[in-house]
Every structure is written in structure tokens, then in C-alpha cells.
Design a protein around this motif. Structure first.
Motif, mmCIF file in Angstrom:
data_model
loop_
_atom_site.group_PDB
_atom_site.id
_atom_site.type_symbol
_atom_site.label_atom_id
_atom_site.label_comp_id
_atom_site.label_asym_id
_atom_site.label_seq_id
_atom_site.Cartn_x
_atom_site.Cartn_y
_atom_site.Cartn_z
ATOM 1 N N LYS A 168 -27.476 -50.034 -0.615
ATOM 2 C CA LYS A 168 -28.554 -50.959 -0.249
ATOM 3 C C LYS A 168 -29.408 -51.298 -1.476
ATOM 4 O O LYS A 168 -29.814 -50.411 -2.216
ATOM 5 C CB LYS A 168 -29.457 -50.318 0.810
ATOM 6 N N GLY A 169 -29.669 -52.586 -1.611
ATOM 7 C CA GLY A 169 -30.392 -53.024 -2.803
ATOM 8 C C GLY A 169 -31.884 -53.221 -2.603
ATOM 9 O O GLY A 169 -32.559 -53.733 -3.484
ATOM 10 N N GLY A 170 -32.424 -52.810 -1.462
ATOM 11 C CA GLY A 170 -33.845 -53.056 -1.180
ATOM 12 C C GLY A 170 -34.784 -52.514 -2.241
ATOM 13 O O GLY A 170 -35.825 -53.100 -2.518
ATOM 14 N N HIS A 171 -34.416 -51.384 -2.865
ATOM 15 C CA HIS A 171 -35.323 -50.752 -3.829
ATOM 16 C C HIS A 171 -35.214 -51.303 -5.242
ATOM 17 O O HIS A 171 -35.995 -50.918 -6.109
ATOM 18 C CB HIS A 171 -35.072 -49.239 -3.871
ATOM 19 N N LEU A 172 -34.208 -52.148 -5.493
ATOM 20 C CA LEU A 172 -34.059 -52.686 -6.850
ATOM 21 C C LEU A 172 -34.968 -53.894 -6.971
ATOM 22 O O LEU A 172 -35.143 -54.649 -6.027
ATOM 23 C CB LEU A 172 -32.603 -53.096 -7.091
ATOM 24 N N ASN A 173 -35.520 -54.080 -8.157
ATOM 25 C CA ASN A 173 -36.464 -55.188 -8.296
ATOM 26 C C ASN A 173 -35.759 -56.486 -8.613
ATOM 27 O O ASN A 173 -35.987 -57.088 -9.636
ATOM 28 C CB ASN A 173 -37.491 -54.853 -9.382
ATOM 29 N N GLU A 174 -34.857 -56.886 -7.733
ATOM 30 C CA GLU A 174 -34.122 -58.112 -7.990
ATOM 31 C C GLU A 174 -34.593 -59.175 -7.002
ATOM 32 O O GLU A 174 -35.164 -58.845 -5.966
ATOM 33 C CB GLU A 174 -32.624 -57.845 -7.873
ATOM 34 N N THR A 175 -34.352 -60.442 -7.329
ATOM 35 C CA THR A 175 -34.865 -61.497 -6.439
ATOM 36 C C THR A 175 -34.089 -61.546 -5.134
ATOM 37 O O THR A 175 -34.594 -61.967 -4.118
ATOM 38 C CB THR A 175 -34.805 -62.893 -7.096
ATOM 39 N N SER A 176 -32.832 -61.081 -5.162
ATOM 40 C CA SER A 176 -32.113 -61.033 -3.894
ATOM 41 C C SER A 176 -32.025 -59.575 -3.432
ATOM 42 O O SER A 176 -32.296 -58.658 -4.190
ATOM 43 C CB SER A 176 -30.719 -61.635 -4.045
ATOM 44 N N CYS A 177 -31.699 -59.399 -2.151
ATOM 45 C CA CYS A 177 -31.515 -58.060 -1.599
ATOM 46 C C CYS A 177 -30.035 -57.886 -1.256
ATOM 47 O O CYS A 177 -29.610 -58.232 -0.148
ATOM 48 C CB CYS A 177 -32.339 -57.885 -0.330
#
Ligand SMILES: Nc1ncnc2c1ncn2[C@@H]1O[C@H](COP(=O)(O)OP(=O)(O)OP(=O)(O)O)[C@@H](O)[C@H]1O
Ligand SMILES: Cc1ncc(CO)c(N)n1
Length: 515
Positions: free
Chosen positions: A184-193
Motif C-alpha cells: 500500500k502506497g498511502g504512506h509514501l509522499n507521492e501525488t498518487s496512491c
């Protein structure tokens, strides 16, 4: 890919959550039950820990005696056939051991583990001494859903700094456990999840199945992890297809996050809106099929159409054109190309709507379609007036525009009203769906910098258009009710083809302007 190990798919699967509580209703068991119901399952719950927490943090944790946990588990499994179990907060070693023992006696066909260690607020929810036991438990589950910090702890590595590293860690965890990992990418500071299902042991069609959606600007993300994992257990027990389940669940979660701020629960990180579709439908505002229609044993024809194009819809939201349009970074030439093609498209689309109006069997359908054709011409003229006025010369239809229009004109020429209506519908429905999402993301943006497409985005989501979309869907359901099986199959085909053209249409600027 359908998982053949899961033979007993159920229309309303019976899902057990074993997890901790959240008295404010956003995370833990309370979130699981809402998420299971919102995704079409029957929810049950065994409490592993009572947690005094709210949207701001955890105050204290009470763990009932282990013998009582065993009694709760047995009370359910002695009586009910469980189609899937979702395991959340387990708090400490003896709880993990008890759940493992129960699984070895009464393992349901599908087990999803959310390895809860830390709450959104940063509070610990797992005794560090129990980490190894949780790692061992993964060997017994089908799907494990760690967030970025949990993935690192499970592997004994440093947290991934970006999505590529997170995926590599997911592969290592799948390698060593055999389980499918939902990274899960929720915790990465990227513009998409981004999220991805990873299985390196051949249990998926590809070893990585990824779905990325734009990040919703909200601080109300409490319990997203719990909600996601219980929704995955539910949809997988209903469909048996992991990739399809992820697509369906991400789509639902995205809207639950987009509507989270409406709830106004608590002063910290509030909950997501699990029942946004149900509420929107009962208020008569949503063009999306309601949960009730989508999960009933006789789903509406339109909800079948909508499901058919689930992946296409997700691919639309993942297009650079759409994400860049939302963030305001879209190149101007791409936007101009799109608008000029849209104006060309609308001119012919209006004449195909007029053709459908000629074929329509009722006066109200004739009026609606003729009226839509007129509105469509207004929008075309307005595009020329406000956006395309400065264009040096009129553009020619590009290959995607031409292909899409040929598909619609052919359906018009063939003269089958039901199939023509299905071919025309994605232009309403997908556009309304994209419009709603882009508009919601635009309204919740926090940057103060001017957005180059503000004027356009502000008018993109329109209540009248949403109402017209609902009417077009209702007309389609009406004709499907009396259509033959062959006609219904042709309607699905025509709808899915138009949906693909909608996707290609949004992608055309990048493919063609830069070619
Ligand atoms: N702002 C957001 N916009 C869109 N999707 C999001 C956002 N935040 C999280 N998600 C999605 O929510 C799901 C949960 O992801 P996350 O990595 O935050 O898990 P988690 O930390 O376990 O959640 P929790 O907040 O319950 O602790 C993922 O599908 C993620 O992509
Ligand atoms: C009970 C419980 N489980 C999981 C989480 C993670 O969000 C939480 N805050 N509370």
C-alpha cells in the motif's frame, strides 16, 4: 484470474473480522463491519482487544482473557459457515497464538491478515515481543496487507523510501511466506496512491497487479487500512478474482475518502465515508449504481455494465492526462488538443443522439434524447467560444476521435435502439464519474498557487449533467428489461467498446501530440 482454490463463491459472503475496537467507529471492528456491508457481505466480529481511542489517538487497551477470546471464536465457528476471515489488531503474543490455534482447527477458505502494528495517530497497537509470531502467522494466510512501515518491520529492513522499493519489499515478503502481499502506497509522499498485489509464486496472472489512483486531499484517513483489508476479504469471497477485487475495492475506497469530510466526526484524523454510495443513491444524486443494486441477487443491467468496465475506469484515473489535469501540470498543448477533439466529437455525438431519439420507443425517451442532443450542441459551441476561439485553424479529427465516432455511427446505422443507447451511455456516465472526481480533488486542494485549468474544472461537475446521466442509465435499464439475451450481449459489447474509446480519448493527447 479466478482463484480456483476458492470454490464456494457466495453472493452475500459471511465474513468474520477478528480485531480490536474503535469506539468512535472509524477503525478496527467498527470499520470492518461497515466496510464488509458496504461491499456486499454479511459481517461478524470477534473482539481481540478493547481500545479506548478516538480520531486523535489511543488512550488505553484492554485485552479480554484468552479463554474468552477462544469462546468467542468457537461461538461463531460452531454455528456459522465462515467464507472469509479478516484478522486485524492482535495486540500481543498469546492472542496471536490463540488465533493461530483456532485457524489450524477451523480455517475458512480465505484468510486476510492486516498486520496492525501502529495506528494512524502513531500509537503502537502490537507488543514488539509479538512481532515474530505475527511473521509466522503470515505463513497461514492468503493475503497480507501491510502499510509501508509494517512491511519494513515484517522483513526486518528499513522502510521503503519510494514505490519501487516498497514493491521490491513486497516481493521479498511474498517469496519468504508464499502469501500474496497487498503493498500500500498511502504512506509514501507521492501525488498518487498506488497499491499492488504481489505474488511471486504464480498465484496471480502477473506477479504484480498494480492500481494507482490520485491522492485525495483529506486528513480523514483513519481506518483506511482496516477498511481496505476487510473489503478485500469480502469482494474476493464474492468474486474469487484478486485483481478484480482490488480494482473494485480501490474504486469504492477512493470515493469513501473523497466523501470523508462530509461526516464531521472528531477533531483529529476522522473516518472515511463507508456508505457514501448508499447515501448518495437514497438522496437520488449518484449516477453510480448503489450498493444495494450492485449486490442484489438480481443486479440491474446497468450495474453489470458498470462492473464490466471496472478496469477501464481505473485505467482512466491512472492516465497521466487525468492526473496532470487534476494537479494543473498538464501541458497546454495536450489540453488544447483534447478540447479541439472534444468539440469535433460532440458535433457528431449530438447527431447520433438525435438518431437515437428517432428510434426511441417512447415519447419521454425521444424528448430526453433530443434534448440531450441540443445541449450537446450548446456545449460544443461554448467550447469554441470560450476555449478554442484563439486556435489558428480548425483541427481535424484524430484517429481515436474518428474510431470512436465510427463506432457510434455504425451503431446508429444498424438501427438497434437498445445497442445504440448502450454505445452512447459511457459518454454520459464515465464523463460524469471523471468530472465528479476531478472536481472533488480540485475543491479539496490546499495549494494556493493558481490552477491553470481552474475555470474549466469548476464547471466540470454539473448537477444537471449528473441528472441526465441518471436518466440515460434508467432508459438503458428499461430497454434491457425487454431485450433478448443476444441483444443484451450486444449492448454490453457496445458499452465496453465505447468505454475503451473514452479511455483512449483521454490518452490521445499524450500518444499523438508527442508522437
Ligand atoms: N489520501 C489518500 N487518497 C487516496 N487513497 C489513499 C489515501 N490515503 C490512503 N489511501 C489508500 O488507503 C489504503 C490504506 O493505505 P495506507 O498505506 O494508508 O494503510 P494503513 O496505514 O494501514 O491505513 P490506516 O490509516 O488505517 O493505518 C490504500 O489503498 C491507500 O492507497
Ligand atoms: C482497533 C484498531 N485496529 C486498527 C487500527 C489502525 O488504524 C486502529 N486504530 N484501531
Amino acid at each position: 484470474m479466478i482463484d480456483r482454490t476458492l470454490l464456494a463463491l457466495r453472493q452475500i459472503p459471511r465474513i468474520l473480522s477478528i480485531a480490536g475496537t474503535d469506539p468512535t467507529g472509524g477503525a478496527g471492528i467498527q470499520a470492518d463491519l461497515k466496510s464488509i456491508a458496504a461491499n456486499g457481505g454479511y459481517g461478524m466480529a470477534v473482539v481481540s482487544a478493547l481500545v479506548a481511542q478516538n480520531t486523535r489517538g489511543v488512550r488505553s487497551v484492554h485485552i479480554p482473557p484468552i479463554a474468552f477470546l477462544r469462546e468467542q471464536l468457537n461461538a461463531v465457528s460452531d454455528d456459522v459457515t465462515i467464507d472469509a476471515v479478516k484478522i486485524g489488531m492482535l495486540a500481543q503474543l498469546d492472542v496471536i497464538t490463540e488465533v493461530r490455534d483456532w485457524l489450524s482447527r477451523c480455517r475458512p477458505p480465505l484468510v486476510v491478515l492486516d498486520p496492525v502494528m501502529v495506528a494512524t495517530s502513531g500509537d503502537r497497537l502490537l507488543d514488539p515481543a509479538a512481532e515474530q509470531a505475527l511473521r509466522d502467522l503470515i505463513l497461514q494466510v492468503d493475503l497480507v496487507t501491510p502499510n509501508v512501515p509494517e512491511l519494513a518491520i515484517l522483513l526486518g529492513e528499513r522502510p521503503a523510501a519510494n514505490w519501487a522499493e516498497a514493491l521490491e519489499q513486497g516481493k521479498r515478503l511474498s517469496d519468504s511466506t508464499g502469501a500474496t502481499v497487498l503493498v500500500k502506497g498511502g504512506h509514501l509522499n507521492e501525488t498518487s496512491c498506488p497499491d499492488a498485489l504481489v505474488n511471486t509464486n504464480g498465484r496471480l496472472a502477473q506477479s504484480v497487479v498494480e492500481v494507482a489512483l490520485p491522492r485525495i486531499r483529506t486528513t480523514n484517513t483513519h481506518g483506511t487500512g482496516c477498511s481496505l483489508s476487510s473489503a478485500m476479504a469480502t469482494v474476493q469471497a464474492r468474486t474469487g478474482d484478486w485483481a478484480q477485487s482490488l480494482a473494485e475495492v480501490k474504486d469504492w475506497l477512493q470515493d469513501a475518502l473523497a466523501h470523508a469530510d462530509e461526516l464531521g466526526v472528531g477533531q483529529g484524523n476522522g473516518p472515511i465515508h463507508h456508505f457514501h454510495r448508499l447515501f448518495a443513491d437514497s438522496a437520488g444524486t449518484s449516477p453510480i449504481p448503489a450498493g444495494s443494486a450492485a449486490f442484489s441477487s438480481t443486479p440491474t443491467f446497468s450495474s453489470t455494465l458498470w462492473r464490466d468496465v471496472e478496469l477501464t475506469r481505473l485505467q482512466i484515473f491512472d492516465l497521466p492526462f487525468i492526473t496532470d489535469l487534476g494537479s494543473g501540470t498538464l501541458a497546454e498543448e495536450d489540453f488544447s488538443y483534447y478540447l479541439a477533439q472534444d468539440a469535433l466529437y460532440l458535433g457528431t455525438y449530438a447527431s447520433v443522439l438525435a438518431r437515437a431519439s428517432e428510434l426511441a420507443p417512447t415519447a419521454s425517451a425521444q424528448c430526453f434524447l433530443a434534448d440531450s442532443a441540443a445541449r450537446c450542441r450548446d456545449v460544443e459551441l461554448e467550447l469554441h467560444r470560450s476555449w478554442l476561439g484563439q486556435q489558428p485553424e480548425p483541427s481535424e479529427a484524430g484517429p481515436v476521435t474518428t474510431g470512436y465516432l465510427e463506432h457510434l455511427l455504425a451503431a446508429g446505422a444498424a438501427g438497434n435502439y437498445a445497442v445504440l443507447l448502450a454505445a452512447l451511455l459511457p459518454c454520459f456516465w464515465l464523463y460524469a464519474n471523471v468530472g465528479d472526481r476531478l472536481h472533488a480533488a480540485y475543491l479539496s486542494r490546499t495549494e494556493t498557487a493558481a490552477h491553470p485549468y481552474a475555470a474549466w474544472l469548476e464547471t466540470y461537475s454539473d448537477e444537471e449533467f449528473a441528472a441526465a446521466t441518471k436518466q440515460a442509465i434508467a432508459l438503458t435499464d428499461d430497454v434491457a428489461a425487454t431485450a433478448s439475451n443476444a441483444e443484451r450481449a450486444a449492448m454490453r459489447q457496445a458499452f465496453a467498446t465505447s468505454a475503451r474509446f473514452e479511455l483512449d480519448f483521454f490518452d490521445a493527447p499524450r500518444q499523438l501530440v508527442r508522437a
